[in-house]
Design an enzyme around this catalytic site. Structure first.
Site, PDB file in Angstrom:
ATOM      1  N   GLU A  25     191.231  57.863  39.213  1.00  0.00           N
ATOM      2  CA  GLU A  25     191.528  56.427  39.194  1.00  0.00           C
ATOM      3  C   GLU A  25     193.006  56.182  38.903  1.00  0.00           C
ATOM      4  O   GLU A  25     193.623  55.255  39.450  1.00  0.00           O
ATOM      5  CB  GLU A  25     190.655  55.719  38.154  1.00  0.00           C
ATOM      6  CG  GLU A  25     189.158  55.828  38.391  1.00  0.00           C
ATOM      7  CD  GLU A  25     188.710  55.180  39.677  1.00  0.00           C
ATOM      8  OE1 GLU A  25     189.400  54.267  40.178  1.00  0.00           O
ATOM      9  OE2 GLU A  25     187.644  55.585  40.192  1.00  0.00           O
ATOM     10  N   HIS A  41     191.966  57.816  46.780  1.00  0.00           N
ATOM     11  CA  HIS A  41     190.860  58.649  46.308  1.00  0.00           C
ATOM     12  C   HIS A  41     190.602  59.794  47.285  1.00  0.00           C
ATOM     13  O   HIS A  41     190.294  60.922  46.873  1.00  0.00           O
ATOM     14  CB  HIS A  41     189.588  57.815  46.146  1.00  0.00           C
ATOM     15  CG  HIS A  41     189.513  57.074  44.851  1.00  0.00           C
ATOM     16  ND1 HIS A  41     189.565  57.704  43.628  1.00  0.00           N
ATOM     17  CD2 HIS A  41     189.381  55.755  44.575  1.00  0.00           C
ATOM     18  CE1 HIS A  41     189.459  56.810  42.658  1.00  0.00           C
ATOM     19  NE2 HIS A  41     189.357  55.611  43.207  1.00  0.00           N
ATOM     20  N   GLU A  50     191.981  52.747  47.128  1.00  0.00           N
ATOM     21  CA  GLU A  50     190.787  53.416  47.630  1.00  0.00           C
ATOM     22  C   GLU A  50     191.145  54.595  48.529  1.00  0.00           C
ATOM     23  O   GLU A  50     190.561  55.675  48.416  1.00  0.00           O
ATOM     24  CB  GLU A  50     189.884  52.425  48.367  1.00  0.00           C
ATOM     25  CG  GLU A  50     189.327  51.321  47.505  1.00  0.00           C
ATOM     26  CD  GLU A  50     188.603  51.828  46.262  1.00  0.00           C
ATOM     27  OE1 GLU A  50     188.097  52.977  46.280  1.00  0.00           O
ATOM     28  OE2 GLU A  50     188.541  51.088  45.272  1.00  0.00           O
TER      29      GLU A  50
END
Length: 474
Positions: A249, A223, A220
């Site tokens: 991703e 990102h 996460e």
């Protein structure tokens, strides 16, 4: 460094008003990266891990002009629970639970010997989340994600031209706004990113807390990295759809799997994502009959284990879902990393910073530099070209043929092309200058999946597609 003293002086009276030491000695009991059950595997107590270059005032002071804190609030991250699921970029400071050990800064919170209501170990959960967000901030800083390029910090210490600051990551553990997922909202530079990790059902083993699954936390946070480096920190829309979103991703999977390479690793290593939250975990539990994580295949250089190539983008079941696109891109990067590591380059500790003579650190540096060089809305091809450009800048083309063996093996050779929207042409050839390098392409045989892919039973595939609909992970 041992001390960094901040002094407030009265120039009229010529005396010191106050002194504070910006370097804090703190310790954190955390879960290590890897497919281990945090309730049974050793959780080390890490002493004073902050990097003085990346975090000059440590991890517990949200800016030079702010007071030092003894909880999980600092210059790079604000971490707390969000049990009711109502907090976002606002509300983080409204009655939320945070661990606070006082002046000792000893965040040493045990997990129970058996799993229980996650609220009973929330201090351990938040500590783990806070530690890994800060650790990745400092790690990426060493590889070039600095204030100039939009690092998530409250105080930029005057190091960036715009010097926006005010954008530490707000991280929520045990978020009640969903389940079986995690996500990261990454606005432009100067606005705080928001990282949320939820509880997973964990099969028959009860709730599993994603804040304790380190590869998910790193996924996460990455990102935020890829969003700010691609197209510039002020543009948060460059990885918004199609191949670009899927590649976001892929980068988010690649960073935590590369961090799991050890001196004992070989190119036959297979790595999964999210093993523990899906009900697996424990030493050596990367496969067998245990749950196999959140991706369709393990990441592997062996085509018999992971058969994905660039051409999978022609299949709507792959191209139509960003996480599936990301699996293809991540495995290509995994091939690239091993091509560099197997080409004679040594291996070193990634956490020690970039070293272009080491294959794994060079791979990490090329990926981050490639993000800076690639255009907004990159494709597999333009991102590949940016990596070659970065390699030419760093090592003058020394490793170009090693890179081509990796990309060509997975169909992204020099003649590969795309007309957009899931219409690509693969190329497995090498440039003439690299003819002496062998590309070991195995024929794709979907009937020999080592228990993966078609080897899954109907129940496993149903669970897989349910996780896709949930957007696992954000």
């Amino acid at each position: 460094q041992e001390n960094w003293i901040n002094a407030h002086l009265d120039r009229t009276q010529l005396h010191v008003l106050s002194l504070s030491d910006w370097v804090n000695d703190a310790q954190y009991r955390v879960s290590p990266l890897g497919p281990k059950d945090p309730f049974v595997s050793p959780r080390p107590l890490i002493q004073s891990p902050s990097n003085s270059q990346a975090s000059p005032i440590g991890w517990h002071q949200p800016g030079r002009d702010s007071s030092a804190r003894t909880d999980t609030v600092g210059n790079n991250a604000f971490a707390q629970e969000d049990w009711d699921g109502k907090a976002d970029i606002t509300g983080w400071d409204k009655g939320k639970v945070r661990p606070d050990p006082g002046a000792s800064l000893s965040f040493d919170y045990p997990l129970p010997t058996t799993q229980t209501d996650p609220r009973n170990y929330v201090d351990a959960s938040i500590t783990n989340l806070f530690y890994w967000v800060n650790r990745m901030h400092d790690f990426f800083y060493d590889y070039g994600f600095t204030e100039t390029f939009g690092a998530f910090q409250e105080d930029n210490f005057g190091k960036a031209a715009k010097d926006l600051g005010g954008d530490a990551v707000i991280a929520y553990a045990q978020d009640g706004g969903g389940y079986d997922n995690a996500n990261f909202a990454s606005p432009p530079d100067g606005q705080r990113g928001v990282l949320k990790v939820y509880l997973f059902h964990g099969g028959t083993s009860g709730w599993r807390d994603a804040a304790l699954e380190v590869d998910i936390v790193i996924h996460e946070y990455t990102h935020g990295l890829s969003t700010r480096l691609t197209g510039g920190a002020s543009n948060a829309d460059c990885l918004a759809w199609g191949e670009s979103a899927g590649m976001g991703e892929g980068w988010s999977d690649f960073i935590p799997i590369l961090l799991q390479v050890t001196p004992e690793s070989t190119s036959n290593q297979e790595i999964l994502m999210g093993v523990w939250v899906m009900g697996g975990g424990g030493p050596g539990d990367q496969g067998g009959t245990k749950p196999r994580g959140i991706r369709r295949y393990p990441y592997s250089t062996r085509l018999s284990v992971n058969p994905t190539t660039y051409g999978n983008l022609n299949d709507s079941s792959w191209y139509g879902e960003v996480h599936a696109i990301g699996e293809i891109w991540c495995n290509i990067l995994w091939e690239m990393a091993w091509a560099l590591m197997d080409s004679g380059a040594s291996r070193s500790d990634l956490y020690s910073g970039p070293n272009i003579s080491s294959g794994n650190t060079l791979a990490m540096q090329l990926v981050l530099d490639g993000m800076k060089l690639q255009p907004c809305q990159p494709t597999f091809i333009s991102a590949r070209d940016a990596i070659f450009q970065a390699e030419k800048i760093l090592t003058q083309g020394k490793h170009a043929c090693a890179l081509w063996t990796a990309f060509s093996k997975r169909g992204l050779g020099p003649k590969a092309s795309s007309s957009g929207l899931g219409r690509v042409t693969e190329d497995f050839s090498l440039p003439p200058d690299c003819a002496s390098h062998s590309v070991r392409l195995q024929k794709r045989d979907e009937t020999k999946d080592n228990g993966w892919g078609r080897g899954w039973g109907l129940g496993s595939w149903r669970r897989f597609w349910q996780s896709r609909r949930l957007g696992l992970l954000g």
